[in-house]
Design a protein around this motif. Sequence first.
Motif, PDB file in Angstrom:
ATOM      1  N   GLY A  55       0.833  -1.189   0.000  1.00 55.59           N
ATOM      2  CA  GLY A  55       0.000   0.000   0.000  1.00 55.59           C
ATOM      3  C   GLY A  55       0.869   1.241   0.000  1.00 55.59           C
ATOM      4  O   GLY A  55       2.028   1.198  -0.415  1.00 55.59           O
ATOM      5  N   HIS A 113      -7.266  -1.285  -2.989  1.00 56.76           N
ATOM      6  CA  HIS A 113      -5.885  -0.996  -3.392  1.00 56.76           C
ATOM      7  C   HIS A 113      -4.863  -1.969  -2.815  1.00 56.76           C
ATOM      8  O   HIS A 113      -3.692  -1.872  -3.150  1.00 56.76           O
ATOM      9  CB  HIS A 113      -5.501   0.429  -2.986  1.00 56.76           C
ATOM     10  N   LEU A 115      -7.559   2.583   1.590  1.00 57.92           N
ATOM     11  CA  LEU A 115      -7.015   1.269   1.265  1.00 57.92           C
ATOM     12  C   LEU A 115      -7.958   0.358   0.491  1.00 57.92           C
ATOM     13  O   LEU A 115      -7.500  -0.541  -0.203  1.00 57.92           O
ATOM     14  CB  LEU A 115      -6.596   0.550   2.553  1.00 57.92           C
TER      15      LEU A 115
END
Length: 174
Positions: A10, A130, A127
């Motif tokens: 991330g 992703h 998040l």
Amino acid sequence: MDCCAEPVAGPVVDARVLRHAWTALGPLVRGDWPAPHSLGPRQRVETFAVLDEVLAGLYLVVDAGGRLRWLGKAHRGGGVGARLRDHFRHPERARVFAGVFVVAGDPFSPPQAIEAAEGRAADLIGLRGHMGPRSWPVVTQAQWLALVTSRPASCIVRPRPAAGGSGDRPVAPA
């Protein structure tokens, strides 16, 4: 043989990401601003021992480049250290997990509040969608606020009278 794919990277964990995790825990935050802890082979035992003392909270695991590899929560007797030990049973995680930041939470908070904070942090950091197949609890802002500001009835106690009978409580536990 590995059981799972390596966790997708991330964003780099910086002050903005840590602030979002801190904010997501809201009034349940306990302790200092999250400092990095090494998960390298030489420091791992020491780090786990320190994090065993953190019984509840959010943790952000990073790789050697400082990129977020895992956002999780802990709310159990073994603390964050026990949760990280669980992760290290997966060889693909053990290969990439290099460090961890922990936002300590109130261990007397309801487990659902810590869960809501995890979902809120994922949303604030951006998040969802992703980081591969990872998923976090979905909560609305109103649900999150209701959970993190509530206290279980067992934690609410009447003040003890002071020695002089004034009803004031000492700052430190007796």
